[in-house]
Design a protein around this motif. Structure first.
Motif, PDB file in Angstrom:
ATOM      1  N   VAL A 168       0.764  -1.135   0.240  1.00  0.00           N
ATOM      2  CA  VAL A 168      -0.009  -0.047   0.102  1.00  0.00           C
ATOM      3  C   VAL A 168       0.893   1.342   0.112  1.00  0.00           C
ATOM      4  CG1 VAL A 168      -1.644   1.210   1.514  1.00  0.00           C
ATOM      5  CG2 VAL A 168      -1.905  -1.106   1.073  1.00  0.00           C
ATOM      6  N   VAL A 169       2.067   1.235   0.871  1.00  0.00           N
ATOM      7  CA  VAL A 169       2.910   2.462   0.907  1.00  0.00           C
ATOM      8  C   VAL A 169       3.652   2.367  -0.450  1.00  0.00           C
ATOM      9  CG1 VAL A 169       4.639   3.443   1.963  1.00  0.00           C
ATOM     10  CG2 VAL A 169       2.962   2.311   3.259  1.00  0.00           C
ATOM     11  N   LEU A 170       4.168   1.557  -0.973  1.00  0.00           N
ATOM     12  CA  LEU A 170       5.031   1.619  -2.124  1.00  0.00           C
ATOM     13  C   LEU A 170       4.355   1.782  -3.307  1.00  0.00           C
ATOM     14  CD1 LEU A 170       7.855  -0.755  -0.908  1.00  0.00           C
ATOM     15  CD2 LEU A 170       7.451   1.706  -0.665  1.00  0.00           C
ATOM     16  N   VAL A 171       3.072   1.567  -3.631  1.00  0.00           N
ATOM     17  CA  VAL A 171       2.370   1.371  -5.022  1.00  0.00           C
ATOM     18  C   VAL A 171       2.312   2.977  -5.361  1.00  0.00           C
ATOM     19  CG1 VAL A 171      -0.047   1.315  -4.305  1.00  0.00           C
ATOM     20  CG2 VAL A 171       0.966   0.077  -6.442  1.00  0.00           C
ATOM     21  N   ALA A 172       2.059   3.712  -4.606  1.00  0.00           N
ATOM     22  CA  ALA A 172       1.747   5.119  -5.122  1.00  0.00           C
ATOM     23  C   ALA A 172       2.545   5.832  -6.097  1.00  0.00           C
ATOM     24  CB  ALA A 172       2.105   6.263  -4.008  1.00  0.00           C
ATOM     25  N   PRO A 173       3.988   5.490  -6.123  1.00  0.00           N
ATOM     26  CA  PRO A 173       4.887   6.027  -7.417  1.00  0.00           C
ATOM     27  C   PRO A 173       4.398   5.396  -8.675  1.00  0.00           C
ATOM     28  CG  PRO A 173       6.166   5.334  -5.644  1.00  0.00           C
ATOM     29  CD  PRO A 173       4.806   4.913  -5.283  1.00  0.00           C
ATOM     30  N   LEU A 174       3.742   4.309  -8.813  1.00  0.00           N
ATOM     31  CA  LEU A 174       3.351   3.759  -9.715  1.00  0.00           C
ATOM     32  C   LEU A 174       2.049   4.402 -10.561  1.00  0.00           C
ATOM     33  CD1 LEU A 174       4.170  -0.023  -8.934  1.00  0.00           C
ATOM     34  CD2 LEU A 174       5.650   1.648 -10.335  1.00  0.00           C
ATOM     35  N   ILE A 175       1.264   4.591  -9.355  1.00  0.00           N
ATOM     36  CA  ILE A 175      -0.170   4.927  -9.954  1.00  0.00           C
ATOM     37  C   ILE A 175      -0.478   6.409  -9.992  1.00  0.00           C
ATOM     38  CG2 ILE A 175      -1.241   2.733  -9.153  1.00  0.00           C
ATOM     39  CD1 ILE A 175      -2.529   4.450  -6.708  1.00  0.00           C
ATOM     40  N   LEU A 176       0.229   7.024  -9.161  1.00  0.00           N
ATOM     41  CA  LEU A 176      -0.081   8.707  -9.020  1.00  0.00           C
ATOM     42  C   LEU A 176      -0.141   9.431 -10.395  1.00  0.00           C
ATOM     43  CD1 LEU A 176       1.517   9.714  -5.710  1.00  0.00           C
ATOM     44  CD2 LEU A 176      -1.112   9.547  -6.483  1.00  0.00           C
ATOM     45  N   PRO A 177       1.185   9.154 -11.257  1.00  0.00           N
ATOM     46  CA  PRO A 177       0.635   9.960 -12.592  1.00  0.00           C
ATOM     47  C   PRO A 177      -0.415   9.858 -13.496  1.00  0.00           C
ATOM     48  CG  PRO A 177       3.129   9.057 -12.282  1.00  0.00           C
ATOM     49  CD  PRO A 177       2.278   8.497 -11.303  1.00  0.00           C
ATOM     50  N   ALA A 178      -0.812   8.322 -13.315  1.00  0.00           N
ATOM     51  CA  ALA A 178      -2.061   8.002 -14.188  1.00  0.00           C
ATOM     52  C   ALA A 178      -3.178   8.527 -13.278  1.00  0.00           C
ATOM     53  CB  ALA A 178      -1.956   6.309 -14.468  1.00  0.00           C
ATOM     54  N   ALA A 179      -3.370   8.476 -12.128  1.00  0.00           N
ATOM     55  CA  ALA A 179      -4.306   8.968 -11.189  1.00  0.00           C
ATOM     56  C   ALA A 179      -4.557  10.298 -11.565  1.00  0.00           C
ATOM     57  CB  ALA A 179      -4.159   8.593  -9.834  1.00  0.00           C
TER      58      ALA A 179
ATOM     59  N   ILE B  92      -5.312  -1.544  12.031  1.00  0.00           N
ATOM     60  CA  ILE B  92      -5.572  -2.316  11.003  1.00  0.00           C
ATOM     61  C   ILE B  92      -6.890  -2.053  10.139  1.00  0.00           C
ATOM     62  CG2 ILE B  92      -5.885  -4.659  10.192  1.00  0.00           C
ATOM     63  CD1 ILE B  92      -3.713  -5.309  12.701  1.00  0.00           C
ATOM     64  N   LEU B  93      -8.042  -1.962  11.102  1.00  0.00           N
ATOM     65  CA  LEU B  93      -9.292  -1.379  10.361  1.00  0.00           C
ATOM     66  C   LEU B  93      -9.070  -0.114   9.602  1.00  0.00           C
ATOM     67  CD1 LEU B  93     -11.986  -2.661  12.993  1.00  0.00           C
ATOM     68  CD2 LEU B  93     -11.330  -3.605  10.920  1.00  0.00           C
ATOM     69  N   LEU B  94      -8.495   0.860  10.338  1.00  0.00           N
ATOM     70  CA  LEU B  94      -8.392   2.087   9.505  1.00  0.00           C
ATOM     71  C   LEU B  94      -7.395   2.209   8.187  1.00  0.00           C
ATOM     72  CD1 LEU B  94      -8.592   5.286   9.794  1.00  0.00           C
ATOM     73  CD2 LEU B  94      -6.503   5.447  11.015  1.00  0.00           C
ATOM     74  N   TYR B  95      -6.501   1.511   8.218  1.00  0.00           N
ATOM     75  CA  TYR B  95      -5.740   1.356   6.877  1.00  0.00           C
ATOM     76  C   TYR B  95      -6.489   0.509   5.940  1.00  0.00           C
ATOM     77  CZ  TYR B  95      -3.192  -3.086   7.476  1.00  0.00           C
ATOM     78  OH  TYR B  95      -2.735  -4.345   7.642  1.00  0.00           O
ATOM     79  N   THR B  96      -7.009  -0.673   6.426  1.00  0.00           N
ATOM     80  CA  THR B  96      -7.865  -1.441   5.491  1.00  0.00           C
ATOM     81  C   THR B  96      -8.958  -0.701   4.800  1.00  0.00           C
ATOM     82  OG1 THR B  96      -7.233  -3.395   6.650  1.00  0.00           O
ATOM     83  CG2 THR B  96      -9.051  -3.569   5.405  1.00  0.00           C
ATOM     84  N   VAL B  97      -9.960   0.058   5.439  1.00  0.00           N
ATOM     85  CA  VAL B  97     -10.988   0.785   5.044  1.00  0.00           C
ATOM     86  C   VAL B  97     -10.694   1.967   4.380  1.00  0.00           C
ATOM     87  CG1 VAL B  97     -13.024   2.025   5.840  1.00  0.00           C
ATOM     88  CG2 VAL B  97     -12.459   0.066   7.029  1.00  0.00           C
TER      89      VAL B  97
ATOM     90  N   LEU C 155      -7.408  10.073   2.229  1.00  0.00           N
ATOM     91  CA  LEU C 155      -7.525   8.911   2.364  1.00  0.00           C
ATOM     92  C   LEU C 155      -6.144   8.211   2.401  1.00  0.00           C
ATOM     93  CD1 LEU C 155     -10.448   7.593   0.209  1.00  0.00           C
ATOM     94  CD2 LEU C 155     -10.428   7.897   2.600  1.00  0.00           C
ATOM     95  N   ARG C 156      -5.222   8.784   1.689  1.00  0.00           N
ATOM     96  CA  ARG C 156      -3.870   8.304   1.625  1.00  0.00           C
ATOM     97  C   ARG C 156      -3.227   8.786   3.273  1.00  0.00           C
ATOM     98  NH1 ARG C 156      -0.733   4.933  -0.965  1.00  0.00           N
ATOM     99  NH2 ARG C 156       1.138   6.231  -0.526  1.00  0.00           N
ATOM    100  N   CYS C 157      -3.677   9.908   3.822  1.00  0.00           N
ATOM    101  CA  CYS C 157      -3.254  10.198   5.089  1.00  0.00           C
ATOM    102  C   CYS C 157      -3.873   9.046   6.107  1.00  0.00           C
ATOM    103  CB  CYS C 157      -3.609  11.758   5.614  1.00  0.00           C
ATOM    104  SG  CYS C 157      -2.840  12.964   4.736  1.00  0.00           S
ATOM    105  N   ALA C 158      -4.971   8.856   6.068  1.00  0.00           N
ATOM    106  CA  ALA C 158      -5.564   7.877   6.937  1.00  0.00           C
ATOM    107  C   ALA C 158      -5.066   6.357   6.765  1.00  0.00           C
ATOM    108  CB  ALA C 158      -7.207   7.746   6.724  1.00  0.00           C
ATOM    109  N   THR C 159      -4.562   6.107   5.529  1.00  0.00           N
ATOM    110  CA  THR C 159      -3.895   4.754   5.470  1.00  0.00           C
ATOM    111  C   THR C 159      -2.346   4.764   6.263  1.00  0.00           C
ATOM    112  OG1 THR C 159      -5.012   4.421   3.314  1.00  0.00           O
ATOM    113  CG2 THR C 159      -2.955   3.286   3.717  1.00  0.00           C
TER     114      THR C 159
END
Length: 181
Positions: free
Chosen positions: A73-84, A135-140, A157-161
């Motif tokens: 969850v933490v490391l996938v952001a560099p891959l998806i942020l430009p497309a997002a 665990i519930l916070l980052y999962t939701v 939501l990234r802050c909450a994660t």
């Protein structure tokens, strides 16, 4: 004088005795007058192997899967942020770079601050309760990121994660340093 290959005696070591169980290694690359001895501790006797039962193995496997998910969850952001950013309609390069930068450092700062606050909350409410809620916070919050429609929603939501993950990391590491449940 002692032979070149001999280890120094106790007087030359400034009082180190046999109790220190030190092994001496000569460094041959140095000139004869500059040769030194490195003191390396000898390994102690190995502790007895611990055998895990089925429940302990399952706990280890589930914890490993959980930590793998956290890191993903933490490391996938560099891959998806430009497309997002393109999907959100942020087309100007300056705006896209601004949002990508904000989406990297603001969640990390929130996670760090709340990771520290999580220690205080653990003292108030207990380790297990805080661990479950983190665990519930980052999962939701991770699940809800699939439904965002703007960079602002993604940021929240990234802050909450990150808050959930950092509090979980602190709580799980607390167990390793000897705190009780």
């Amino acid at each position: 004088q002692r032979p070149r290959s001999a280890a120094p005696n106790e007087n030359e070591l400034g009082g180190l005795g046999r109790a220190e169980r030190v092994r001496f290694v000569r460094v041959p690359q140095l000139r004869r007058t500059a040769r030194i001895f490195l003191m390396l501790p000898t390994p102690a006797a190995h502790p007895p192997a611990i055998e895990l039962n089925f429940t302990q193995w399952m706990i280890c496997i589930v914890a490993a899967i959980g930590f793998a998910f956290d890191i993903y969850v933490v490391l996938v952001a560099p891959l998806i942020l430009p497309a997002a950013m393109r999907e959100f309609g942020v087309t100007k390069p300056a705006d896209r770079n601004l949002w990508v930068g904000l989406l990297f450092w603001i969640p990390a700062m929130c996670g760090g601050v709340f990771g520290l606050i999580g220690g205080y909350l653990t003292d108030l409410f207990g380790r297990r309760r805080i661990l479950v809620w983190s665990i519930l916070l980052y999962t939701v919050s991770t699940m809800l990121t699939g439904f965002v429609t703007s960079p602002q929603q993604l940021l929240v939501l990234r802050c909450a994660t990150f808050v959930g993950i950092c509090v979980e990391f602190v709580r799980s590491e607390e167990r390793r340093v000897g705190k009780e449940c």
